[in-house]
Design a protein around this motif. Structure first.
Motif, PDB file in Angstrom:
ATOM      1  N   LEU A 114      28.072  50.225  33.416  1.00  0.00           N
ATOM      2  CA  LEU A 114      28.367  48.666  35.174  1.00  0.00           C
ATOM      3  C   LEU A 114      28.284  47.231  34.620  1.00  0.00           C
ATOM      4  O   LEU A 114      29.275  46.599  35.741  1.00  0.00           O
ATOM      5  CB  LEU A 114      27.046  49.013  35.423  1.00  0.00           C
ATOM      6  N   VAL A 133      31.962  46.364  34.201  1.00  0.00           N
ATOM      7  CA  VAL A 133      32.926  46.455  35.483  1.00  0.00           C
ATOM      8  C   VAL A 133      32.620  45.373  36.737  1.00  0.00           C
ATOM      9  O   VAL A 133      33.872  44.755  36.732  1.00  0.00           O
ATOM     10  CB  VAL A 133      32.669  47.381  35.987  1.00  0.00           C
ATOM     11  N   SER A 134      31.251  44.731  36.368  1.00  0.00           N
ATOM     12  CA  SER A 134      31.357  43.569  37.537  1.00  0.00           C
ATOM     13  C   SER A 134      32.036  42.480  36.418  1.00  0.00           C
ATOM     14  O   SER A 134      32.433  41.536  37.118  1.00  0.00           O
ATOM     15  CB  SER A 134      29.558  43.914  37.437  1.00  0.00           C
ATOM     16  N   LEU A 135      31.848  42.355  35.197  1.00  0.00           N
ATOM     17  CA  LEU A 135      32.258  41.134  34.010  1.00  0.00           C
ATOM     18  C   LEU A 135      34.407  41.363  34.719  1.00  0.00           C
ATOM     19  O   LEU A 135      34.174  39.990  34.995  1.00  0.00           O
ATOM     20  CB  LEU A 135      31.783  41.011  32.882  1.00  0.00           C
ATOM     21  N   MET A 183      25.479  54.361  40.094  1.00  0.00           N
ATOM     22  CA  MET A 183      24.544  53.327  38.647  1.00  0.00           C
ATOM     23  C   MET A 183      23.934  52.558  38.802  1.00  0.00           C
ATOM     24  O   MET A 183      22.610  52.445  38.723  1.00  0.00           O
ATOM     25  CB  MET A 183      25.331  53.526  37.393  1.00  0.00           C
ATOM     26  N   ILE A 184      24.545  52.675  39.988  1.00  0.00           N
ATOM     27  CA  ILE A 184      23.503  50.915  40.533  1.00  0.00           C
ATOM     28  C   ILE A 184      21.805  51.622  41.031  1.00  0.00           C
ATOM     29  O   ILE A 184      20.980  50.851  41.045  1.00  0.00           O
ATOM     30  CB  ILE A 184      24.295  50.342  41.931  1.00  0.00           C
ATOM     31  N   TYR A 223      29.692  53.575  39.690  1.00  0.00           N
ATOM     32  CA  TYR A 223      29.681  52.903  39.747  1.00  0.00           C
ATOM     33  C   TYR A 223      27.863  52.476  40.502  1.00  0.00           C
ATOM     34  O   TYR A 223      27.594  52.035  40.324  1.00  0.00           O
ATOM     35  CB  TYR A 223      30.820  51.285  40.632  1.00  0.00           C
ATOM     36  N   VAL A 245      21.615  44.723  37.670  1.00  0.00           N
ATOM     37  CA  VAL A 245      21.613  45.861  36.535  1.00  0.00           C
ATOM     38  C   VAL A 245      21.242  44.971  35.630  1.00  0.00           C
ATOM     39  O   VAL A 245      19.797  45.770  35.004  1.00  0.00           O
ATOM     40  CB  VAL A 245      23.744  46.039  36.208  1.00  0.00           C
ATOM     41  N   VAL A 287      26.049  42.257  40.934  1.00  0.00           N
ATOM     42  CA  VAL A 287      25.698  43.409  40.740  1.00  0.00           C
ATOM     43  C   VAL A 287      24.987  42.994  38.957  1.00  0.00           C
ATOM     44  O   VAL A 287      24.464  43.701  38.437  1.00  0.00           O
ATOM     45  CB  VAL A 287      26.630  44.571  40.156  1.00  0.00           C
ATOM     46  N   ILE A 288      25.053  42.068  38.175  1.00  0.00           N
ATOM     47  CA  ILE A 288      25.243  42.475  36.845  1.00  0.00           C
ATOM     48  C   ILE A 288      23.933  41.649  37.056  1.00  0.00           C
ATOM     49  O   ILE A 288      22.658  42.215  36.192  1.00  0.00           O
ATOM     50  CB  ILE A 288      26.195  40.663  36.201  1.00  0.00           C
ATOM     51  N   PHE A 311      30.065  39.076  44.397  1.00  0.00           N
ATOM     52  CA  PHE A 311      29.776  40.371  44.415  1.00  0.00           C
ATOM     53  C   PHE A 311      29.512  40.778  42.755  1.00  0.00           C
ATOM     54  O   PHE A 311      28.299  41.341  42.515  1.00  0.00           O
ATOM     55  CB  PHE A 311      31.298  41.000  45.007  1.00  0.00           C
ATOM     56  N   GLY A 312      30.228  40.230  41.877  1.00  0.00           N
ATOM     57  CA  GLY A 312      30.128  40.477  40.329  1.00  0.00           C
ATOM     58  C   GLY A 312      29.178  40.126  40.071  1.00  0.00           C
ATOM     59  O   GLY A 312      28.241  41.689  39.030  1.00  0.00           O
ATOM     60  N   ALA A 313      28.816  39.350  40.106  1.00  0.00           N
ATOM     61  CA  ALA A 313      27.889  38.282  39.856  1.00  0.00           C
ATOM     62  C   ALA A 313      26.405  39.296  40.593  1.00  0.00           C
ATOM     63  O   ALA A 313      25.847  39.404  38.949  1.00  0.00           O
ATOM     64  CB  ALA A 313      27.960  36.721  40.327  1.00  0.00           C
ATOM     65  N   MET A 365      34.656  38.447  45.095  1.00  0.00           N
ATOM     66  CA  MET A 365      34.239  39.305  44.333  1.00  0.00           C
ATOM     67  C   MET A 365      33.577  38.826  42.936  1.00  0.00           C
ATOM     68  O   MET A 365      33.247  39.522  42.061  1.00  0.00           O
ATOM     69  CB  MET A 365      35.780  39.844  43.711  1.00  0.00           C
TER      70      MET A 365
END
Lengths: 335, 326
Positions: B135, B138-140, A255-256, A252, A298, A294-295, A290-292, A287
């Motif tokens: 990627l 996974v975040s989703l 790739m980020i 992860y 990306v 990262v999306i 965090f996920g938002a 989280m």
């Protein structure tokens, strides 16, 4: 000849190197100034993740072999230190145990030999199976803790700052190693295997040999990281050190940051840890946020954060024009 | 073609004979009664049905359109929650809520594909796009897990159906009717997905798009639309699988992950592209797991499965039914 030496010196003392070295020193000095356990732990996780992401970068970014079972080396490294520590003192654990861990990890990486002819997803699943089988063995092996794991007794010799600086130094060595590999003949061989295996074979590069080599170096790095992890945590159990997170998180981060580059995984690991710490105040929303983030990252940096930095530096140097870059950007980011 | 078919049949016979011999020796040595054996068999088949139906959706996603959908498990759990809430508030029989769950999750799939996945998917590199989508997904899945926990807490939920607790006796073996119905629905839906992908024109267009994007566009296939269809089908399959799991067992926001991990194994072993193959491999895995648990103890349950899968991969690197290397 004189000119040559002068040029070499100039190469070594370039602005880039000076900036990097001073950055390393400043980051290394920060915990000494603040001097709390939290900062040391933060430095430790920064360095650990950098090393792990860099190891993953070697097999996935450079050699093109995505693995879901890197945790197996992490667990072996941790268990090597912990089991020898249990018999002797922390000193034997950290010296002999580390060597034992590394040796076993490299041996296990050689077990993967029949798997190297698998491609893509099949290889990833194969490595995952190896990891699960070894985890199960460790769960049943009662002589070294079994399910309940190993608690390491320190007798007052526990030294968190020393371990953190060891990890920090280790991560710098790993970065340097990957840098050297990426510019050496072997690095080009890895990249050729990644791009086209048949082509590599026709040019006299044995794909199996180079895959095995990349995997062995990867195992070595991860086993050392696992050993240090065992020292810092002082408690390990199979389900935590053989956890699939240790395989997927580095992937992860890599790739980020940007795969197949020297600085990509470093940026990715730093970004990951910083972001996770930054949003830790949000409690339940942590989280989610965090996920938002990262999306978004990306979506807007298709070639990783490193790719973005590269474009920015080209802009600053004037090698590319702003309009051109924006045009490419909007072509890529079409929502 | 004929010779490969013959070898396949031969291999199947050898495999079945081998399993039979192993089971027979196991029975003789451990003295497990035939009744327990058969009861385990029934449980194993039903368990394998779950693995298959999860893997079928993943196969459409990864095997066919190359999207490593890690969020598949969370989509499943959303489907399970749809079933749960419809049963709780409207009092609908759980088995009849399955179409709603499928619909809701398929609708959730549309914005995911449109706004998040479609861009990496269009990447001419192809491989690059697959890992970018990994990627994002996974975040989703992190976002889904945590928002579900926030909204509906992390408690285990279970659905009560009319059929819950009903059973019939077949030669001394107890067969729970609910599980049987769920299993039949699972297998039937996998067969439907398979028929759709390989027999209908839309399915064939999707396969053509994946094989050669430019050529597909040249013959007049709307490539973007096909990717959307594929993702929606996979999401619908996830909704179905989740609904079935919600009906037959209990679930919480985090329980999707384990199923997906298993389904990845099933999908890989069946050769990535074979939707129908997931039935066979899923059932085999269920059987293997259950009998390993029965004869060698619960602790070795998963070890044996992974060991056998590892050996199978080494012997046949493209999975059981796969032909092409990827």
């Amino acid at each position: 000849m004189k000119l040559n030496i002068h040029e070499n010196l100039k190469k070594i003392i370039s602005t880039r190197n000076i900036v990097l070295i001073s950055l390393f020193i400043i980051v290394g000095l920060l915990p000494l100034m603040i001097n709390t356990g939290y900062v040391y732990r933060l430095l430790f996780f920064f360095s650990l993740y950098i090393a792990l992401a860099q190891a993953y970068n070697l097999i996935a970014g450079y050699t093109g072999q995505y693995s879901f079972g890197n945790a197996v080396f992490f667990g072996i490294g941790a268990y090597g230190v912990a089991s020898v520590w249990m018999l002797g003192t922390w000193y034997t654990g950290m010296s002999i145990g580390m060597i034992v861990g590394i040796a076993v990890a490299i041996l296990v990486s050689l077990i993967h030999l029949p798997l190297f002819r698998l491609v893509g997803m099949f290889f990833a699943m194969g490595t995952l199976f190896v990891n699960e089988v070894l985890k199960a063995i460790m769960l049943r092996w009662d002589a070294i803790g079994g399910v309940s794991g190993i608690v390491l007794s320190t007798h007052g010799t526990y030294n968190l700052p020393a371990a953190c600086y060891l990890t920090y130094f280790f991560s710098i060595v790993v970065i340097f190693l990957i840098y050297e590999i990426s510019n050496a003949k072997i690095g080009y061989a890895f990249k050729t295997v990644r791009e086209n295996e048949v082509l590599a074979e026709s040019m006299g590069i044995h794909p199996l040999k180079y895959k095995a080599l990349a995997f062995a170096i990867n195992a070595l790095i991860i086993a050392i990281a696992g050993g240090i992890f065992a020292y810092v945590q002082l408690f390990i159990e199979p389900s935590s050190v053989f956890d699939i997170d240790w395989s997927l998180l580095p992937c992860y981060m890599m790739m980020i940051g940007g795969k197949g580059t020297v600085w990509g995984p470093v940026i990715g690991a730093v970004f990951y840890t910083t972001l996770l710490e930054a949003v830790s105040g949000l409690r339940e929303l942590q989280m989610l946020f965090f996920g938002a983030v990262v999306i978004l990252v990306v979506l807007f940096t298709p070639h990783g954060l490193y790719g973005m930095f590269e474009t920015l530096s080209k802009l600053i140097k004037g090698e590319k024009k702003l309009g051109e870059v924006l045009k490419v950007f909007f072509q890529k980011v079409k929502l | 073609m004929k010779s490969t078919r013959r070898t396949r049949i031969l291999a199947t016979i050898v495999f079945v004979a081998l399993v039979g011999v192993v089971l027979y020796t196991a029975i003789v040595f451990t003295g497990v009664s035939t009744y327990v054996m058969l009861q385990t068999f029934v449980g194993a088949i039903f368990l394998g049905g779950f693995y298959s139906v999860v893997a079928a959706g993943l196969t459409v996603n990864f095997g066919i359109t190359r999207i490593l959908n890690v969020a598949h498990g969370e989509l499943m759990i959303i489907g399970a929650y749809v079933t749960y809430f419809l049963t709780l508030y409207l009092g609908i029989e759980p088995l009849f809520t399955i179409p709603f769950a499928v619909l809701v999750v398929a609708l959730i799939g549309i914005p995911i594909q449109r706004f998040l996945i479609s861009k990496p998917q269009k990447d001419p590199g192809g491989r690059e796009g697959m890992f970018l989508s990994f990627l994002i997904l996974v975040s989703l899945s992190l976002i889904f897990q945590n928002s579900m926990t926030l909204a509906w807490t992390a408690n285990d939920r279970a659905v009560h159906s009319i059929l819950t607790g009903t059973r019939f006796n077949l030669f001394g073996v107890i067969i729970p009717i609910l599980r049987l119905v769920v299993f039949i629905i699972a297998v039937a839906s996998i067969l439907c997905i398979d028929l759709f992908m390989y027999k209908t024109s839309v399915g064939k267009k999707i396969l053509a798009t994946v094989q050669e994007k430019t050529a597909a566009r040249l013959v007049g296939i709307n490539v973007d639309r096909m990717y959307l269809y594929a993702f929606v089908i996979a999401s619908a399959a996830a909704g179905l699988a989740g609904s079935l799991i919600g009906i037959a067992t209990s679930f919480n926001p985090y329980s999707g992950l384990l199923y997906v991990l298993y389904a990845f194994a099933v999908m890989t072993m069946s050769g990535l592209e074979k939707v129908k193959g997931t039935i066979v491999v899923g059932l085999l895995m269920g059987l293997l797991e259950s009998y390993a648990g029965l004869f060698l103890g619960e602790v070795f349950r998963y070890t044996i499965v992974f060991l056998v899968l590892l050996i199978t991969l080494v012997v046949k690197p493209t999975g059981l039914f796969g032909k092409v290397k990827h």
